[in-house]
Scaffold this active site. Structure first.
Site, short mmCIF file in Angstrom:
data_model
loop_
_atom_site.label_atom_id
_atom_site.label_comp_id
_atom_site.label_asym_id
_atom_site.label_seq_id
_atom_site.Cartn_x
_atom_site.Cartn_y
_atom_site.Cartn_z
N LYS A 126 15.52 -18.63 -22.11
CA LYS A 126 15.70 -17.22 -21.89
C LYS A 126 16.68 -17.06 -20.43
O LYS A 126 16.50 -17.77 -19.74
CB LYS A 126 14.43 -16.22 -21.74
N SER A 201 11.38 -8.41 -24.04
CA SER A 201 12.59 -8.78 -23.47
C SER A 201 13.07 -10.05 -23.98
O SER A 201 14.11 -10.54 -23.98
CB SER A 201 12.75 -8.66 -22.05
N SER A 225 6.38 -9.68 -23.69
CA SER A 225 7.74 -9.72 -24.00
C SER A 225 8.03 -11.23 -25.08
O SER A 225 9.41 -11.48 -25.33
CB SER A 225 8.56 -10.10 -22.64
#
Lengths: 532, 55
Positions: A126, A201, A225
């Site tokens: 990420k 996210s 997330s």
């Protein structure tokens, strides 16, 4: 070096008859995918051979394939999936040459007799976790040029690329903002239906795993997330106990909540990666100095368990999570998961977490307050892009106004507000006390003999892109079932367990602190029982 | 409920340079969030400590 995009995606047409025979855990190539394809005109066929983490590591470790071959295959899959008008937008940058170099080094070590648990496994990272080879931008203009190095998990896998946030800037919810970067400005799409969100996210990580670009990915989970995009994209996502994994190199958002998590196609894949990254770290004082159990073995099926591998396990279903606001399809999937757990020998009973309804407002206040403090460093002086102005304060304000995205600005102002004099006691102090009550709910249930909790991961399947941009709190509500575990600091895992409206639905298992092994063991049994 | 002027103070404290219309939108969005958070105040959670009066 960024690989050049090739032409339009050359995906083979999906064949339903063949796809039905495949395991759903290999990605969106099953019968559901075919249904989605007919309904939306989309195809979500994986572009890799679907090797699991275990098989890749074993094949590279035995010399059956080289790590260099695996990296080339993964990069071809990523470039293929990220090309053309129907690309997923899961990745923001690649480190092809660095990955090839790392793969060559791994092949040399394997040839010399080294045993590497993730040998040659491509892992997407990420874009808020710093690495040595890639820029870390959090999908934000503010950090487009930041470059910091860490090396925690790099000893085992060959890095593949940098997955995207769902929207611009720091972690939080599903967002719809635009992302800078070379791959375009579209949001990350759900591999099952391009008109739907991938979640957030860690949506880029989830989409990359679901589409078969990589077998596993790292994400971060502040309030859900990792688990929410895992549920939306039909993959496994685990948030370990707060303190189980080092956060050195993770760009801080809400420090009392942030935790690095893992996304994988199967429970076993996620367990293998988590086992490598878990443990104490001298660079992070919040990483607990506790022994890490054998998470890989925990996620393996026990051949001696017989037909009731979960006999003696007590699973609680919180009544507060099954209220009227739950999508009927999601409720049905949860009911089937509870039935499957009973069939595996577990005792399933209703429990109560009475402060659940206050968890989301408390989380909203605490996360915003901590984010406003953490993101104060991005002022264009030490961190972030600088906008010129006549005075230093003006330059700082202009840099922050220009560099930070709309959702981040909203959170910063909200956090500043709830921390400001006169409002601090009314909102922030109250939220902190409510957080304690939420945590006590979990501890009381576990102390009363419940081993695990079963809940929905999200109230509904993935919603349409742009559907909730006008109401931020409506967007926050998609985390209503993941936030309580984050506030309590307990480990939780989302597991794909069915579909609703033709989209994946995840169920969440929650365990007491440090009980990742028990969590993974139960999840692996449930995964096997609910697989088509 | 807080007054919109309180949000403007927070914008200044947050060190953000924003266009006036964006400040209005931001304040409206935060007011909507705060409306949901208001329920927290009704919980009246304790402070977690017992206070004994002694001589």
């Amino acid at each position: 070096m960024m690989p050049r995009r090739c032409g339009p995606m050359s995906l083979a047409p999906t064949r339903c008859s063949t796809a039905r025979k495949r395991s759903r855990r290999r990605g969106p190539t099953d019968s559901f995918s075919c249904r989605a394809s007919r309904r939306t005109g989309t195809t979500a066929r994986p572009v890799t051979d679907g090797r699991s983490v275990a098989r890749t590591a074993r094949d590279v470790g035995t010399g059956a394939v080289t790590a260099a071959d695996v990296v080339r295959s993964a990069m071809a899959a990523i470039v293929n999936g990220e090309s053309g008008p129907r690309r997923l937008n899961a990745f923001i940058s690649f480190a092809y040459e660095a990955a090839v170099d790392a793969a060559a080094a791994i092949d040399e070590r394997v040839a010399a007799g080294a045993v590497l648990p993730l040998a040659g496994v491509p892992v997407a990272v990420k874009d808020n976790i710093c690495t040595a080879d890639l820029p870390t931008t959090c999908g934000s203009r503010m950090l487009a040029r930041l470059h910091v190095a860490v090396r925690r998990h790099r000893s085992a896998p060959a890095a593949a690329g940098r997955s995207r946030h769902r929207g611009q800037d720091e972690p939080g919810r599903v967002r719809h903002g635009l992302v800078h970067g070379a791959l375009g400005v579209r949001p990350t799409c759900n591999p099952y239906d391009r008109s739907r969100v991938a979640g957030g996210s860690s949506g880029g990580s989830a989409a990359a795993v679901a589409a078969g670009m990589v077998p596993a990915a790292l994400g971060s989970d502040t309030g859900g997330s990792v688990r929410q995009p895992a549920a939306f994209c039909g993959v496994v996502g685990i948030r370990p106990t707060w303190g189980r994994v080092s956060r050195y190199g993770l760009v801080a958002h809400a420090s009392s909540l942030d935790q690095v998590g893992v996304l994988g196609r199967t429970v076993a894949d996620a367990a293998r990666v988590l086992h490598v990254i878990a443990g104490a770290d001298a660079r992070d004082m919040t990483a607990a100095a506790r022994a890490v159990p054998d998470l890989v073995a925990a996620a393996e099926p026990d051949p001696d368990a017989g037909a009731a591998p979960l006999a003696g396990l007590v699973v609680g279903v919180p009544a507060e999570y099954l209220d009227a606001g739950l999508h009927p399809g999601v409720r049905s999937v949860c009911d089937r998961a509870a039935h499957a757990l009973r069939a595996l020998g577990a005792t399933v009973r209703e429990v109560s977490l009475p402060h659940t309804r206050h968890a989301l407002p408390a989380y909203t206040v605490i996360a915003a307050a901590e984010a406003s403090a953490n993101l104060a460093r991005f002022d264009g002086v030490r961190f972030g892009a600088r906008v010129a102005a006549d005075t230093a304060p003006d330059a700082c304000a202009a840099s922050r106004g220009a560099g930070l995205g709309a959702e981040v600005r909203r959170r910063i102002v909200l956090g500043t507000f709830v921390l400001s004099g006169g409002w601090h006691a009314m909102y922030y102090d109250t939220a902190r006390r409510v957080r304690t009550l939420v945590a006590r709910d979990f501890h009381a249930v576990f102390a009363a003999g419940t081993d695990l909790l079963l809940t929905p991961t999200t109230p509904e399947p993935a919603f349409a892109v742009g559907e909730r941009t006008g109401d931020p709190y409506a967007m926050y509500r998609s985390d209503v079932f993941t936030v309580p575990a984050a506030l309590a600091g307990v480990p939780a895992l989302s597991l794909p367990a069915g579909t609703a409206d033709g989209l994946p639905v995840g169920v969440q298992l929650v365990a007491p602190r440090w009980a990742e092994a028990e969590l993974l063991a139960a999840a692996a049994c449930l995964e096997a029982a609910t697989a088509p | 409920m807080p007054h919109p002027a309180d949000f403007l103070t927070a914008v200044r404290l947050a060190n953000l340079q924003l266009e006036p219309d964006e400040v209005d939108r931001l304040a409206a969005g935060i007011a909507g969030i705060i409306a949901h958070v208001e329920a927290l105040r009704a919980t009246r959670p304790g402070r977690g400590a017992t206070v004994h009066r002694c001589r």
